[in-house]
Write a protein that holds these residues in place. Structure first.
Motif, short mmCIF file in Angstrom:
data_model
loop_
_atom_site.label_atom_id
_atom_site.label_comp_id
_atom_site.label_asym_id
_atom_site.label_seq_id
_atom_site.Cartn_x
_atom_site.Cartn_y
_atom_site.Cartn_z
N UNK B 9 -0.05 17.82 -15.70
CA UNK B 9 1.15 16.99 -15.60
C UNK B 9 0.80 15.52 -15.84
N UNK B 10 -0.25 15.05 -15.19
CA UNK B 10 -0.67 13.66 -15.36
C UNK B 10 -1.11 13.41 -16.80
N UNK B 11 -1.84 14.37 -17.35
CA UNK B 11 -2.29 14.24 -18.73
C UNK B 11 -1.11 14.09 -19.68
N UNK B 12 -0.05 14.86 -19.42
CA UNK B 12 1.15 14.79 -20.28
C UNK B 12 1.81 13.41 -20.18
N UNK B 13 1.84 12.84 -18.97
CA UNK B 13 2.44 11.51 -18.80
C UNK B 13 1.65 10.47 -19.60
N UNK B 14 0.34 10.56 -19.51
CA UNK B 14 -0.52 9.59 -20.19
C UNK B 14 -0.46 9.78 -21.70
N UNK B 15 -0.48 11.04 -22.14
CA UNK B 15 -0.40 11.32 -23.58
C UNK B 15 0.87 10.73 -24.18
N UNK B 16 1.97 10.87 -23.46
CA UNK B 16 3.25 10.35 -23.97
C UNK B 16 3.19 8.82 -24.11
N UNK B 17 2.52 8.17 -23.17
CA UNK B 17 2.46 6.70 -23.21
C UNK B 17 1.59 6.18 -24.35
N UNK B 18 0.53 6.91 -24.69
CA UNK B 18 -0.37 6.42 -25.75
C UNK B 18 0.06 6.91 -27.13
N UNK B 19 0.99 7.87 -27.17
CA UNK B 19 1.39 8.48 -28.46
C UNK B 19 1.76 7.44 -29.53
N UNK B 20 2.54 6.38 -29.21
CA UNK B 20 2.92 5.43 -30.27
C UNK B 20 1.74 4.68 -30.88
N UNK B 21 0.59 4.74 -30.24
CA UNK B 21 -0.57 3.97 -30.72
C UNK B 21 -1.59 4.84 -31.45
N UNK B 22 -1.32 6.14 -31.51
CA UNK B 22 -2.32 7.06 -32.09
C UNK B 22 -2.64 6.74 -33.55
N UNK B 23 -1.63 6.30 -34.30
CA UNK B 23 -1.89 5.99 -35.71
C UNK B 23 -2.32 4.54 -35.92
N UNK B 24 -2.39 3.77 -34.85
CA UNK B 24 -2.72 2.35 -34.98
C UNK B 24 -4.07 1.99 -34.41
N UNK B 25 -4.54 2.79 -33.46
CA UNK B 25 -5.84 2.50 -32.85
C UNK B 25 -6.82 3.62 -33.17
N UNK B 26 -8.09 3.29 -33.09
CA UNK B 26 -9.11 4.30 -33.37
C UNK B 26 -9.12 5.36 -32.25
N UNK B 27 -9.75 6.48 -32.55
CA UNK B 27 -9.84 7.55 -31.53
C UNK B 27 -10.54 7.03 -30.28
N UNK B 28 -11.57 6.23 -30.50
CA UNK B 28 -12.31 5.69 -29.36
C UNK B 28 -11.44 4.81 -28.48
N UNK B 29 -10.61 4.00 -29.13
CA UNK B 29 -9.76 3.10 -28.33
C UNK B 29 -8.61 3.86 -27.67
#
Lengths: 220, 93
Positions: B9-29
């Motif tokens: 559940x927590x992972x899903x919350x965090x994944x949703x928050x970072x989703x808009x940045x997936x194509x803008x930041x590196x995998x490491x970031x």
């Protein structure tokens, strides 16, 4: 005198708590003992400026010690990658200070808490992105091996997105973000210059983060 | 650094928050950003409380066991599955 001794004793525990928390956030390039050392030095000044009428000593000390540690780490961090991440963590922490207690306001429904959590995480992600994209010029000039070419490129893309979103902010919010994140000016100095209180500047910062985050998500 | 990977559940919350940045930041970031959000939810008192309040009510086994008079744990069939409602790790029903 006894109260002062008690406060120092209490403050030492706060130093440890703040140092451990910041060490977890800042990662392996900082040593917790180094942060504790900075905090202990700062504690004496914190004790002198404490006003019992305004807050508990622990709450006051935690906030002041955190920023004293950040300032010192920032002063001594020159590697680009570490400086960018430090900048991002500082943006995140500044935003967190404005987050209301979950039990205050809201309708208390499960949906309400979920909505607030989603908003908090979205804003926190935006604060981190802002910090990563706006690392200080002096730090950016020092390359380090931990920054990959991919990260340099991606950061430049985020930086361009943030720059674009900044132009839509109201004047004072834009000035606050530009001067603090791009110019490296201290938050309280900017607040004074803008003729607003530090707490009001923090609210403007919170609003700016929310607006920037929305703009970045809308253009994802 | 806090790891949220064992909490879907927590992972899903965090994944949703970072989703808009997936194509803008590196995998490491992106990975670093996820760690930071997990740390915020674990280490900041107000954020942690909000996460506890927001966690949906789920029906799960309470983990309670029954024992015979000598203290020996009875098998699940004998004790029956005790089911409880939980929110944020606290029994609510």
């Amino acid at each position: 005198m006894l109260a002062e001794v008690d406060r120092i004793s209490e403050g030492m525990k706060v130093v440890d708590a703040v140092a451990y928390r910041l060490a977890r956030r800042l990662g392996p390039h900082v040593e917790v003992d180094e942060l504790r050392g900075i905090g202990r030095l700062a504690l004496l000044g914190v004790n002198q400026t404490y006003d019992p009428a305004r807050s508990t000593f622990a709450a006051y000390a935690a906030r002041k010690l955190k920023w004293a540690i950040f300032d010192e780490v920032r002063r001594t961090t020159h590697a680009r990658s570490a400086a960018a991440r430090l900048n991002a963590v500082m943006a995140s922490e500044r935003h967190l200070e404005q987050v209301a207690d979950p039990d205050e306001g809201g309708d208390g429904s499960a949906e309400g808490f979920q909505s607030r959590l989603t908003g908090l995480l979205e804003d926190q992600a935006a604060a981190l992105a802002l910090g990563l994209a706006t690392s200080r010029g002096d730090a950016m000039s020092v390359h380090d091996d931990s920054t990959s070419p991919e990260e340099v490129t991606s950061r430049a893309q985020v930086a361009a997105s943030v720059r674009g979103a900044l132009s839509d902010l109201p004047e004072r919010e834009r000035a606050l973000v530009e001067r603090h994140y791009y110019g490296g000016e201290a938050f309280d100095v900017i607040a004074e210059d803008l003729g607003i209180s530090k707490s009001w500047a923090s609210r403007l910062h919170e609003r700016a983060i929310a607006t920037l985050g929305k703009a970045l998500r809308d253009h994802a | 650094m806090t790891d949220s990977s064992d909490d879907p559940w927590l992972t899903a919350q965090i994944d949703a928050a970072v989703a808009p940045y997936r194509d803008r930041l590196s995998e490491g970031e992106i990975a670093w950003m996820r760690e930071q959000l997990a740390e915020v939810l674990a280490g900041d008192a107000k954020a942690a409380k909000l996460a506890r309040r927001a966690r949906p009510i789920s029906v799960d086994s309470s983990g309670e066991v029954r024992r015979d008079p000598t203290g020996k744990v009875l098998p699940a069939e004998a004790s029956g599955n005790v089911v409880s409602l939980r929110r944020g790790g606290k029994k609510v029903g």
